[in-house]
Design a protein around this motif. Structure first.
Motif, PDB file in Angstrom:
ATOM      1  N   ILE A   4       0.867  -1.157   0.107  1.00 14.52           N
ATOM      2  CA  ILE A   4      -0.108  -0.054  -0.076  1.00 14.52           C
ATOM      3  C   ILE A   4       0.779   1.336  -0.010  1.00 14.52           C
ATOM      4  CG2 ILE A   4      -1.901   1.310   1.328  1.00 14.52           C
ATOM      5  CD1 ILE A   4      -2.960  -1.266   2.428  1.00 14.52           C
ATOM      6  N   LEU A   5       1.831   1.371   0.759  1.00 15.06           N
ATOM      7  CA  LEU A   5       2.705   2.381   0.719  1.00 15.06           C
ATOM      8  C   LEU A   5       3.495   2.598  -0.392  1.00 15.06           C
ATOM      9  CD1 LEU A   5       4.313   1.929   4.371  1.00 15.06           C
ATOM     10  CD2 LEU A   5       2.861   3.616   3.589  1.00 15.06           C
ATOM     11  N   ILE A   6       3.932   1.525  -1.223  1.00 16.75           N
ATOM     12  CA  ILE A   6       4.494   1.619  -2.449  1.00 16.75           C
ATOM     13  C   ILE A   6       3.845   2.238  -3.358  1.00 16.75           C
ATOM     14  CG2 ILE A   6       5.465   0.361  -4.459  1.00 16.75           C
ATOM     15  CD1 ILE A   6       6.741  -1.510  -2.121  1.00 16.75           C
ATOM     16  N   ARG A   7       2.158   1.685  -3.482  1.00 19.12           N
ATOM     17  CA  ARG A   7       1.198   2.254  -4.344  1.00 19.12           C
ATOM     18  C   ARG A   7       1.152   3.662  -4.121  1.00 19.12           C
ATOM     19  NH1 ARG A   7      -1.845  -2.204  -6.512  1.00 19.12           N
ATOM     20  NH2 ARG A   7      -3.632  -1.213  -6.503  1.00 19.12           N
ATOM     21  N   ALA A   8       1.121   4.213  -2.937  1.00 20.78           N
ATOM     22  CA  ALA A   8       0.626   5.465  -2.388  1.00 20.78           C
ATOM     23  C   ALA A   8       1.860   6.543  -3.146  1.00 20.78           C
ATOM     24  CB  ALA A   8       0.283   5.652  -0.917  1.00 20.78           C
ATOM     25  N   CYS A   9       2.983   5.810  -2.928  1.00 23.71           N
ATOM     26  CA  CYS A   9       4.035   6.610  -3.342  1.00 23.71           C
ATOM     27  C   CYS A   9       4.128   6.879  -5.132  1.00 23.71           C
ATOM     28  CB  CYS A   9       5.572   6.272  -2.943  1.00 23.71           C
ATOM     29  SG  CYS A   9       5.860   6.279  -1.073  1.00 23.71           S
ATOM     30  N   SER A  42      -8.459  13.005  -7.746  1.00 17.07           N
ATOM     31  CA  SER A  42      -8.263  12.633  -6.384  1.00 17.07           C
ATOM     32  C   SER A  42      -9.082  11.414  -6.057  1.00 17.07           C
ATOM     33  CB  SER A  42      -8.590  13.761  -5.340  1.00 17.07           C
ATOM     34  OG  SER A  42      -9.900  14.110  -5.582  1.00 17.07           O
ATOM     35  N   ASN A  43     -10.419  11.410  -6.778  1.00 15.07           N
ATOM     36  CA  ASN A  43     -11.001  10.054  -6.383  1.00 15.07           C
ATOM     37  C   ASN A  43     -10.676   8.976  -6.849  1.00 15.07           C
ATOM     38  OD1 ASN A  43     -12.948  11.668  -4.964  1.00 15.07           O
ATOM     39  ND2 ASN A  43     -14.186  12.344  -6.572  1.00 15.07           N
ATOM     40  N   ILE A  44     -10.083   8.853  -8.151  1.00 14.74           N
ATOM     41  CA  ILE A  44      -9.759   7.974  -8.976  1.00 14.74           C
ATOM     42  C   ILE A  44      -8.318   7.243  -8.264  1.00 14.74           C
ATOM     43  CG2 ILE A  44      -8.545   6.959 -10.910  1.00 14.74           C
ATOM     44  CD1 ILE A  44     -10.503   8.980 -12.419  1.00 14.74           C
ATOM     45  N   ALA A  45      -7.554   8.170  -7.790  1.00 14.05           N
ATOM     46  CA  ALA A  45      -6.117   7.914  -7.055  1.00 14.05           C
ATOM     47  C   ALA A  45      -6.562   7.103  -5.671  1.00 14.05           C
ATOM     48  CB  ALA A  45      -5.387   9.046  -6.967  1.00 14.05           C
ATOM     49  N   MET A  58      -5.424   0.715 -13.381  1.00 10.44           N
ATOM     50  CA  MET A  58      -6.915   1.003 -13.305  1.00 10.44           C
ATOM     51  C   MET A  58      -6.868   2.379 -12.742  1.00 10.44           C
ATOM     52  SD  MET A  58      -8.566  -1.261 -14.423  1.00 10.44           S
ATOM     53  CE  MET A  58     -10.467  -0.668 -13.775  1.00 10.44           C
ATOM     54  N   GLY A  59      -5.840   2.741 -12.030  1.00 10.75           N
ATOM     55  CA  GLY A  59      -5.791   4.283 -11.661  1.00 10.75           C
ATOM     56  C   GLY A  59      -4.962   5.164 -12.358  1.00 10.75           C
ATOM     57  N   ILE A  60      -3.904   4.629 -12.784  1.00  9.58           N
ATOM     58  CA  ILE A  60      -2.741   5.550 -13.695  1.00  9.58           C
ATOM     59  C   ILE A  60      -3.513   5.944 -15.211  1.00  9.58           C
ATOM     60  CG2 ILE A  60      -0.730   5.413 -14.762  1.00  9.58           C
ATOM     61  CD1 ILE A  60       0.408   3.787 -12.661  1.00  9.58           C
ATOM     62  N   VAL A  61      -4.118   4.965 -15.669  1.00  3.02           N
ATOM     63  CA  VAL A  61      -4.666   5.198 -17.000  1.00  3.02           C
ATOM     64  C   VAL A  61      -5.692   6.343 -16.983  1.00  3.02           C
ATOM     65  CG1 VAL A  61      -6.000   4.128 -18.888  1.00  3.02           C
ATOM     66  CG2 VAL A  61      -3.950   2.898 -18.039  1.00  3.02           C
ATOM     67  N   PRO A  62      -6.747   6.162 -16.092  1.00  9.93           N
ATOM     68  CA  PRO A  62      -7.929   7.218 -16.124  1.00  9.93           C
ATOM     69  C   PRO A  62      -7.347   8.392 -15.838  1.00  9.93           C
ATOM     70  CG  PRO A  62      -8.733   5.356 -15.031  1.00  9.93           C
ATOM     71  CD  PRO A  62      -7.098   4.971 -15.165  1.00  9.93           C
ATOM     72  N   ILE A  63      -6.120   8.428 -14.934  1.00  4.65           N
ATOM     73  CA  ILE A  63      -5.422   9.750 -14.488  1.00  4.65           C
ATOM     74  C   ILE A  63      -5.042  10.623 -15.671  1.00  4.65           C
ATOM     75  CG2 ILE A  63      -3.785  10.932 -13.209  1.00  4.65           C
ATOM     76  CD1 ILE A  63      -4.466   8.929 -10.856  1.00  4.65           C
ATOM     77  N   PHE A  64      -4.366   9.953 -16.502  1.00  8.49           N
ATOM     78  CA  PHE A  64      -3.539  10.429 -17.311  1.00  8.49           C
ATOM     79  C   PHE A  64      -4.802  10.939 -18.599  1.00  8.49           C
ATOM     80  CE2 PHE A  64       0.379   8.831 -15.963  1.00  8.49           C
ATOM     81  CZ  PHE A  64       1.288   9.989 -15.960  1.00  8.49           C
ATOM     82  N   THR A  65      -5.588   9.874 -18.652  1.00  8.22           N
ATOM     83  CA  THR A  65      -6.569  10.368 -19.595  1.00  8.22           C
ATOM     84  C   THR A  65      -7.346  11.536 -19.451  1.00  8.22           C
ATOM     85  OG1 THR A  65      -7.165   7.924 -20.110  1.00  8.22           O
ATOM     86  CG2 THR A  65      -8.757   9.474 -20.559  1.00  8.22           C
ATOM     87  N   LEU A  66      -7.840  11.785 -18.113  1.00  8.03           N
ATOM     88  CA  LEU A  66      -8.138  13.182 -17.620  1.00  8.03           C
ATOM     89  C   LEU A  66      -7.439  14.284 -17.964  1.00  8.03           C
ATOM     90  CD1 LEU A  66      -9.967  12.177 -14.417  1.00  8.03           C
ATOM     91  CD2 LEU A  66     -11.166  12.721 -16.536  1.00  8.03           C
TER      92      LEU A  66
END
Length: 227
Positions: A4-9, A42-45, A58-66
């Motif tokens: 979780i820490l690594i994913r958060a970073c 912020s919600n997606i992340a 599933m988090g990175i792709v939508p963020i960069f899409t937005l």
């Protein structure tokens, strides 16, 4: 926990980079479309951080899409003024020539308190000093004071410095502020006299301010064209 820490970073770096691409430094500078993107990011992340079973993509792709969508929209706005007005609107004048544009304030859903608070943020405490005010597309209000009030040094020389507290709002949208009236040491008799002098009733007042010396500024309510 380590996962979780690594994913958060990782998401922290991704979001920071994404916001840098949007080119804004402060939240108050964000246009409505950019604020929407920021909230969605912020919600997606939060999803991959809270649920380790969700793939990072599933988090990175939508963020960069937005972010890419925001960059594309920004590029179109640079080329088309009409599209820019459609997306973020245009600045609106709420005080012109010292006169409050009450219908415009209603359309923007700005209250008297909103206006007075914005004035105080710019060290303006008397509505009668304001010549011009405009609401930017970010929601921030900018004021232009009348010529006689633009130089504090000049006012100090002419008046010998400030001798009283700034005016307080005692009527807003036809409703009396009894507490403020009492703090100024002004009674109901004084208020009723001022209303009679201006030939108005309480409900006909859009905004009224006064100071401890009894100096008052009264702005009548505008009647809608429909009635």
């Amino acid at each position: 926990m380590a996962v979780i820490l690594i994913r958060a970073c990782i998401l922290y770096v991704v979001i920071t980079f994404s916001l840098r691409l949007m080119g804004k430094r402060q939240l108050g500078e964000l246009q409505p479309s950019e604020l929407v993107v920021t909230i969605l990011i912020s919600n997606i992340a939060s999803i991959p951080v809270e649920d380790a079973s969700v793939p990072m993509l599933m988090g990175i792709v939508p963020i960069f899409t937005l972010v890419c969508l925001d960059v594309i929209v920004s590029a179109i706005m640079l080329r088309s003024a009409r599209f820019r007005r459609f997306i973020i609107g245009s600045p609106r004048i709420i005080i012109s020539g010292g006169v409050i544009q009450q219908q415009e304030m209603k359309r923007l859903r700005y209250t008297v308190d909103d206006l007075i608070e914005a004035m105080r943020e710019q060290q303006i405490f008397d509505i009668s000093e304001v010549y011009y005010a405009i609401v930017e597309t970010t929601g921030k209000i900018h004021f232009l004071q009348k010529t006689d009030y633009q130089s504090a040094t000049r006012a100090d020389v002419d008046k010998g410095g400030s001798t009283t507290d700034p005016p307080s709002v005692i009527i807003r949208d036809g409703i009396q502020d009894t507490e403020q009236l009492g703090m100024l040491g002004l009674g109901q008799g004084w208020l009723q006299q001022k209303l009679r002098e201006n030939n108005v009733g309480m409900k006909d007042v859009f905004l009224m301010t006064a100071d401890k010396n009894g100096s008052a500024t009264l702005i009548k309510r505008e009647r809608s064209k429909s009635g």
